[in-house]
Each structure stands twice: as C-alpha cells, then as structure tokens.
Design an enzyme around this catalytic site. Sequence first.
Site, PDB file in Angstrom:
ATOM      1  N   ASP A   1       0.879  -1.149   0.000  1.00  0.00           N
ATOM      2  CA  ASP A   1       0.000   0.000   0.000  1.00  0.00           C
ATOM      3  C   ASP A   1       0.922   1.207   0.000  1.00  0.00           C
ATOM      4  O   ASP A   1       1.885   1.265   0.772  1.00  0.00           O
ATOM      5  CB  ASP A   1      -0.924   0.003   1.218  1.00  0.00           C
ATOM      6  CG  ASP A   1      -2.100   0.935   0.995  1.00  0.00           C
ATOM      7  OD1 ASP A   1      -2.851   0.730   0.014  1.00  0.00           O
ATOM      8  OD2 ASP A   1      -2.265   1.893   1.772  1.00  0.00           O
TER       9      ASP A   1
ATOM     10  N   GLY B   1       0.718   6.998 -11.812  1.00  0.00           N
ATOM     11  CA  GLY B   1       0.269   7.796 -10.672  1.00  0.00           C
ATOM     12  C   GLY B   1       0.848   9.209 -10.662  1.00  0.00           C
ATOM     13  O   GLY B   1       0.770   9.935 -11.658  1.00  0.00           O
ATOM     14  N   TYR B   2       1.453   9.562  -9.546  1.00  0.00           N
ATOM     15  CA  TYR B   2       1.979  10.918  -9.361  1.00  0.00           C
ATOM     16  C   TYR B   2       3.418  11.070  -9.885  1.00  0.00           C
ATOM     17  O   TYR B   2       4.045  12.108  -9.677  1.00  0.00           O
ATOM     18  CB  TYR B   2       1.936  11.299  -7.873  1.00  0.00           C
ATOM     19  CG  TYR B   2       0.545  11.271  -7.277  1.00  0.00           C
ATOM     20  CD1 TYR B   2      -0.272  12.402  -7.278  1.00  0.00           C
ATOM     21  CD2 TYR B   2       0.021  10.099  -6.714  1.00  0.00           C
ATOM     22  CE1 TYR B   2      -1.549  12.382  -6.744  1.00  0.00           C
ATOM     23  CE2 TYR B   2      -1.259  10.054  -6.178  1.00  0.00           C
ATOM     24  CZ  TYR B   2      -2.041  11.202  -6.194  1.00  0.00           C
ATOM     25  OH  TYR B   2      -3.319  11.176  -5.654  1.00  0.00           O
TER      26      TYR B   2
ATOM     27  N   HIS C   1      10.464   4.428  -3.057  1.00  0.00           N
ATOM     28  CA  HIS C   1       9.840   3.951  -1.821  1.00  0.00           C
ATOM     29  C   HIS C   1       9.597   2.443  -1.899  1.00  0.00           C
ATOM     30  O   HIS C   1       9.808   1.713  -0.951  1.00  0.00           O
ATOM     31  CB  HIS C   1       8.524   4.705  -1.603  1.00  0.00           C
ATOM     32  CG  HIS C   1       7.613   4.739  -2.801  1.00  0.00           C
ATOM     33  ND1 HIS C   1       8.065   4.954  -4.075  1.00  0.00           N
ATOM     34  CD2 HIS C   1       6.264   4.551  -2.927  1.00  0.00           C
ATOM     35  CE1 HIS C   1       7.059   4.910  -4.924  1.00  0.00           C
ATOM     36  NE2 HIS C   1       5.949   4.668  -4.251  1.00  0.00           N
TER      37      HIS C   1
HETATM   38  P1  ITT Z   1      -3.506  -2.024  -5.458  1.00  0.00           P
HETATM   39  O1  ITT Z   1      -4.262  -1.563  -4.232  1.00  0.00           O
HETATM   40  O2  ITT Z   1      -4.264  -3.033  -6.270  1.00  0.00           O
HETATM   41  O3  ITT Z   1      -2.100  -2.441  -5.169  1.00  0.00           O
HETATM   42  P2  ITT Z   1      -3.560   0.800  -6.232  1.00  0.00           P
HETATM   43  O4  ITT Z   1      -3.063   1.551  -7.429  1.00  0.00           O
HETATM   44  O5  ITT Z   1      -4.968   1.062  -5.773  1.00  0.00           O
HETATM   45  O6  ITT Z   1      -3.353  -0.759  -6.499  1.00  0.00           O
HETATM   46  P3  ITT Z   1      -2.689   1.754  -3.660  1.00  0.00           P
HETATM   47  O7  ITT Z   1      -4.010   1.470  -3.011  1.00  0.00           O
HETATM   48  O8  ITT Z   1      -1.441   1.371  -2.918  1.00  0.00           O
HETATM   49  O9  ITT Z   1      -2.555   1.047  -5.078  1.00  0.00           O
HETATM   50  O10 ITT Z   1      -2.680   3.289  -4.033  1.00  0.00           O
HETATM   51  C1  ITT Z   1      -1.485   3.890  -4.277  1.00  0.00           C
HETATM   52  C2  ITT Z   1      -1.695   5.146  -5.091  1.00  0.00           C
HETATM   53  O11 ITT Z   1      -0.616   6.035  -4.733  1.00  0.00           O
HETATM   54  C3  ITT Z   1      -1.520   4.850  -6.579  1.00  0.00           C
HETATM   55  O12 ITT Z   1      -2.747   4.644  -7.220  1.00  0.00           O
HETATM   56  C4  ITT Z   1      -0.813   6.101  -7.054  1.00  0.00           C
HETATM   57  O13 ITT Z   1      -1.738   7.105  -7.302  1.00  0.00           O
HETATM   58  C5  ITT Z   1       0.043   6.501  -5.864  1.00  0.00           C
HETATM   59  N1  ITT Z   1       1.383   5.856  -5.960  1.00  0.00           N
HETATM   60  C6  ITT Z   1       1.870   4.829  -5.216  1.00  0.00           C
HETATM   61  N2  ITT Z   1       3.102   4.475  -5.620  1.00  0.00           N
HETATM   62  C7  ITT Z   1       3.382   5.297  -6.639  1.00  0.00           C
HETATM   63  C8  ITT Z   1       4.503   5.409  -7.493  1.00  0.00           C
HETATM   64  O14 ITT Z   1       5.545   4.595  -7.417  1.00  0.00           O
HETATM   65  N3  ITT Z   1       4.465   6.354  -8.437  1.00  0.00           N
HETATM   66  C9  ITT Z   1       3.402   7.179  -8.563  1.00  0.00           C
HETATM   67  N4  ITT Z   1       2.308   7.121  -7.819  1.00  0.00           N
HETATM   68  C10 ITT Z   1       2.297   6.184  -6.854  1.00  0.00           C
END
Ligand code: ITT
Length: 201
Positions: A70, A149-150, A176
């Site tokens: 997460d 993502g970001y 991270h």
């Molecule tokens: P799962 O729960 O199925 O693993 P998810 O995309 O919903 O997939 P998370 O609940 O962990 O994953 O949400 C993490 C969010 O944070 C992700 O959707 C991105 O928007 C951001 N994020 C996390 N890691 C990132 C990364 O390496 N680069 C860019 N954005 C990231």
Amino acid sequence: MAYIVVATGNAHKVEEYRKLLADQKVELKSLLDYPGFPGVEEDGTTFRENAAKKALAACRYCDVPAFADDSGLEVEALDGAPGVYSARYAATDPERIARLLGELEGKENRRARFVCAIAIAVNGEVIETFEGEVRGVIAAAPRGEHGFGYDPVFIPDGYDQTFGELDSETKNKISHRANAFARAMEFVEEEMSVLDDDFGI
Ligand code: ITT
C-alpha cells in the site's frame, strides 16, 4: 518453480516488482492472474494496515505466500495528504495530479515523500510489514511519460527530473517501493530456514 503472489491489480506495480525480483528463483504472479479475487476494502488508516489486509486476503484466496503494497504520496504543505487516500484523491491519474497542483497553488513548501508499506503473509497469517520512502519535491507541472500515478510531478532529491522522466531502472533503485522491498528481502533471507519451503528460494 515456486511462486509468490503480489496482491495488486496495478499492472505498473507488478512490473516494478518483476524487475525487483529478477534475480530470485521465484515466479511472480499477481491478482491479474486471479480474476475471481473478490477484492479488499482498503479502509485502514495506515499504509501498513491496508498492506496487511491485502496480503492476507490474497494469501488466503490463492493459498500461496503473498505480499502486498500500500503506497502513496504525502505532501508536507497539505499535512500529509493525499497519503493513504492517494488512489482515491480523484478518478484518474491526470485528475489526481491536477487536484494536487491546485491544492499547492501559492504554497512555497513543495516537499513531499512517497511511502510504501509491504506486508508478507504466509500460511494464512501476516508475518511482517516493512516501510520504505523516497523524499523529494512536487514539480510545478507534470513532466514525462514513464511510471504511473503521481510520477510526472515527483522530483526525487538529488535529481532534476521527475519520476516520469527518469527511466524505470533509476526509479527502481531509489523508490519507496524499492526501499521497502529491500527491507522485506533482508527479512526473508534472514528467516530463510523458516520460509524456505514456502518461498522456494
Ligand atoms: P492495489 O491496491 O491493487 O495495489 P492501487 O493503485 O490502488 O493498487 P494503492 O491502493 O497502494 O494502489 O494506491 C497507491 C496510489 O498512490 C496509486 O494509485 C498512485 O496514485 C500513488 N502511488 C503509489 N506508488 C506510486 C509510485 O511509485 N508512483 C506514482 N504514484 C504512486
């Protein structure tokens, strides 16, 4: 070959873990290989809590060792938001980025960090969780097409480019996710005598 499931439906995360696990004698599967997986409500208040829920659900459903991550972005000037709500901050990646940049308008402090919690579950129980981070700043506007993502607005400390501009090898050395994963692997290697049969490494 033994396999392990990463409890994610995010294909970008799977790709990053596939590279991080490249040297290990273990095959990686993900929830993309288990279309019947019912899903998990990510209602925890911490990254560790949500990671543990996801890992446990996948381990029980797939009946093999599983790990989950997460992760999210914490921005200093926004008191740590979007944090555990990073995925739910808006509907799509461009909208999430637009909201973030909007909230930061006029703010001088653009410091932020990506956080990743990894939980490992074996035999129907969470055995450990690990956390990793990468610190940096939020760019004025999105740049680059790599990652997800970001990534297009995150400039890691020590670099001028965003994660969207840096290649995946560079991100995978300092991210991270890579930092949390290194801690998890250290644990797995130390505990190998216990986990040997499960992990097959
Ligand atoms: P799962 O729960 O199925 O693993 P998810 O995309 O919903 O997939 P998370 O609940 O962990 O994953 O949400 C993490 C969010 O944070 C992700 O959707 C991105 O928007 C951001 N994020 C996390 N890691 C990132 C990364 O390496 N680069 C860019 N954005 C990231």
